[in-house]
Structure formats: C-alpha cells, structure tokens
Design an enzyme around this catalytic site. Structure first.
Site, mmCIF file in Angstrom:
data_model
loop_
_atom_site.group_PDB
_atom_site.id
_atom_site.type_symbol
_atom_site.label_atom_id
_atom_site.label_comp_id
_atom_site.label_asym_id
_atom_site.label_seq_id
_atom_site.Cartn_x
_atom_site.Cartn_y
_atom_site.Cartn_z
ATOM 1 N N ASP A 53 0.870 -1.163 0.000
ATOM 2 C CA ASP A 53 0.000 0.000 0.000
ATOM 3 C C ASP A 53 0.919 1.228 0.000
ATOM 4 O O ASP A 53 2.140 1.104 0.173
ATOM 5 C CB ASP A 53 -0.893 -0.033 1.248
ATOM 6 N N ASP A 55 -0.123 4.832 1.550
ATOM 7 C CA ASP A 55 -0.264 5.658 2.750
ATOM 8 C C ASP A 55 0.048 4.865 4.013
ATOM 9 O O ASP A 55 -0.493 3.782 4.241
ATOM 10 C CB ASP A 55 -1.689 6.217 2.836
ATOM 11 N N GLY A 196 -14.509 13.545 5.717
ATOM 12 C CA GLY A 196 -14.621 13.053 4.347
ATOM 13 C C GLY A 196 -14.344 14.136 3.331
ATOM 14 O O GLY A 196 -13.728 13.877 2.285
#
Length: 422
Positions: A53, A55, A196
């Site tokens: 991955d 991050d 978000g």
C-alpha cells in the site's frame, strides 16, 4: 501448589520488595522494535511477489498530517456547516485517540471494545470520562451486541481516523459545555462529513503533494529495500487507493533521487505493476478491467491486455490482476496499515499473505522495554501467580482480596504507560 503460610510469607516479601524484583524483571525478554512479529509462520522462500500500500506503508507521515486533517475539518464545520466560530481555537491532541476506537452515534460516547465486544473502561463523553453508572444506563451493562456495534457505532479503522476521534471529542465537549441541546448522531455525521470532505475534495492530497517535505518522513533505506526486492528477481507491485498525482509527488520525494542514481527512468520502474485509485476493499471482489493512466492523469481508451513496467493503471479487480500478472496467489505477500482494506479482505478473497505496518507499535515497544515498565510487569506476573496458587486455600480471602486490588492497580498503571486515555 503452596500452603497458606507460604502464601502469606511471599505476600509479605512482595510488599517489602524482597521478591527478587530486579532479577525477575531482567529475565523478561527485551523486544526489538525493528523485528517482525508473526501471528502465523510464513516461509519467505516461497514468497515470489511483494505488494505494498502507499499511505502509512511506503509513505510515513509526520505529526503535521493529523493536525492538518483536524484543522481542515474544523474549518469546514465552522464555515460550511454553521458550527460556532468559537471552535476555531481547538487544536489536535496527538496523545488522545488510538486506532480501533468506536464512536457511538446514539449516545455520543467514544469507547474501546475488546474482541468480545466488552466495553473497556474508561470511555469518554467528549473529554470527560463517563462513570460506570452512566455506562450501565446507556448499555444495560459493560458489553454491547455485535448488532448494536455494527448499526449504531462507527469504528475508527486507520491512522487517518485519529483526527476524527479527537475532533469529535473536542467539539462534543465544547457543545456540551455551552449547554447546547443537540442530537449526538447529527454531530457524528457532520464531523464524519467534514473529515470526508478533506479527502474527497482532494484539499488534503493537494496540500501534501504541494510540499511533501513538510509532511512526509523520508526513510533513506526505502529505495534500497525496494531495489533489493527487484534485483532478487521477485515481483513488486503497488496497490493503493490514492490518486496518481498524490502518490507521484510523494514517491518522487521519497525515492526519486536514489532511483535516478540507480539509472532508472522513474520510481514507477521499480514496480512490475502500479495501481492507483484501486478503491479497496471492493477491488478484491469486483469483476472489472484495468485502465491505463496517461502521464497527464487522463485515462487511456486502449484496452489493457498486459501490464507494462513503468506504467500506471487504475480500476480493475483481483481476478483480472491475477490473470494479467500470472501470480500464484499463495506466493504473494501484501503489506499495508488498514486492518480491513489491507489485511482482512485480501485474506478473505485470496490466498495472499498479509503484513501489517503498525506505526504505533514502535512507541509501545519502547515503553515495554523501559526498566520501570518491566518492573511493574514483573510485579503483575508475581501477583497473578500468587492469586492463581492461593485462591483455592482456606482462610486466604484477605490476602487474595489485597492481591486482586494490587493487580487492578498494576494493570491500570501499565495500560496508562501506553496511552493514558484508552
């Protein structure tokens, strides 16, 4: 087994610190923060393909990132959702929240559950610890059902969620202190939407991409590690939910110089396959073709029938990934930080091995290696042994009660060393 006289003598020795504490503490193993901790044996000679991955895996962020997320979301609450401007003086507390907490949408409590859904005390209403009586009134006991946890609670699953927990607690605390009547679920939703927003609007990504040096921790061994895997003849792939421009800015900063010195055209040349905006965990289950990402970020209309080193792709799915790479599932290991997207779902959908990158573990290992921690752990083990051996003895109730109180205090003290709140 021991008799009552022996129990009382050993208890007295313990109270006087005469039970060879130093020797007992010294015998406890010292942990290496750089070692790999395994839940299951994995024979690396059979691993032919290494996946990562981006991050909090290849890219490690410093403390500026959670503060940035916190402040961007706080500004959105005030400017877009009409929250009191007095909230502007709130600031992120890096020592408060931990990964894996739950926010109860119905009660507004911030809490930790164990694997059996038992509530771990203390839990918080804002920044104020809730009393046991409040907890019992809210839940009818110290345990919640799986259905309640699934339907009424939000689990904070990754490191990006820590600012959300802190902001929620701070805002809840401030609103409660102002005697405002509000619905906890509305505040939970507003904060979730604001967090978000920082991701979906890409304001967070573009801020970090514009100045990666400010937000990323540069590990000089990263490029060397990736090149060693590549030179060993093993497969190497990057699978991330982040957009290309964001990953590109970070990787250029992290390994760009070393890659050029090695004679490679770009950091993407390190990998056999680079997939951005993969939309994990749905990636593992959907049937979809990949699309090639052009250098300007647009998507190519040309069908992807094979992967090319140095190119970047988006979309796709696990089945198509295996078809194009030819990887044997059991020969793949994938490393990431998100418990569901990177660890649980791949193992449900495939035979991939998974490895968790747990940044917080470094702090815990350092604490556990401290002399004072090891001495308290030695005390706890000694006390638990006395309880175990002495609880079946007649007339030992007073000694056992004292030991149980001591055990509770030692457990709390050890727990507080890792995190004073949860």
């Amino acid at each position: 087994t021991i008799d009552l006289k022996t129990l009382e003598r050993q208890l007295e020795d313990y109270k006087n610190d005469e039970f060879m504490l130093k020797d007992f503490a010294t015998s406890l193993p010292v942990l290496n923060r750089k070692q790999v901790f395994a839940n299951a044996d994995t024979a690396l000679q059979y691993i032919r393909h290494y996946g990562f991955d981006y991050d909090y895996t290849l890219a490690t962020y410093n403390s500026s990132v959670p503060s940035l997320i916190y402040n961007l979301a706080k500004t959105h609450l005030i400017e877009k959702l009409g929250y009191p401007p007095e909230l502007s003086d709130l600031s992120y507390d890096p020592g408060f929240a931990i990964r894996g907490l739950y926010i109860d949408k119905q009660t507004g409590l911030l809490l930790k559950l164990d694997q059996y859904n038992k509530i771990q005390l203390p839990l918080y209403r804002g920044r104020i610890p809730a009393t046991t009586a409040e907890v019992v009134r809210a839940y009818g006991g110290l345990r919640v059902s799986k259905t309640y946890a699934r339907e009424k609670m939000i689990m904070l699953k990754d490191l990006f969620a820590l600012p959300e927990a802190c902001l929620f607690a701070d805002v809840f605390d401030r609103l409660t202190g102002a005697d405002l009547k509000f619905v906890p679920e509305h505040v939970v939703q507003d904060i979730s939407d604001s967090i978000g927003y920082t991701h979906e609007s890409e304001v967070l990504h573009r801020t970090i991409a514009a100045d990666p040096k400010k937000y990323l921790h540069k590990n000089p061994d990263l490029a060397r590690y990736l090149m060693r895997i590549r030179e060993s003849g093993r497969g190497l792939f990057l699978l991330t939910n982040s957009p290309l421009y964001f990953v590109d800015a970070g990787m250029q900063y992290l390994v760009g110089t070393a890659v050029k010195e090695a004679g490679l055209e770009s950091w993407t040349s390190l990998f056999d396959v680079v997939v951005t905006q993969a939309n994990k965990p749905s990636f593992y289950h959907r049937q979809q073709r990949f699309r090639k990402v052009n250098p300007d970020g647009s998507l190519s209309l040309q069908a992807v029938d094979s992967f090319e080193r140095g190119q970047v792709y988006t979309g796709g799915g696990l089945e198509e990934f295996h078809r194009l790479t030819g990887y044997r599932e059991s020969n793949v290991i994938y490393m990431g930080d998100q418990i569901y997207s990177d660890l649980v779902e791949p193992q449900k959908a495939t035979q991939w091995k998974t490895a968790a990158i747990i940044k917080e573990l470094a702090h815990e290992v350092e604490e556990m290696n401290c002399e004072s921690f090891r001495e308290d752990l030695a005390r706890l083990l000694f006390v638990e042994r006395l309880i175990d051996e002495g609880q079946i003895l007649e007339n030992a109730e007073n000694a056992i009660d004292w030991l149980k109180t001591e055990r509770t205090q030692l457990r709390a003290r050890l727990k507080h060393r890792v995190n004073p709140y949860f």
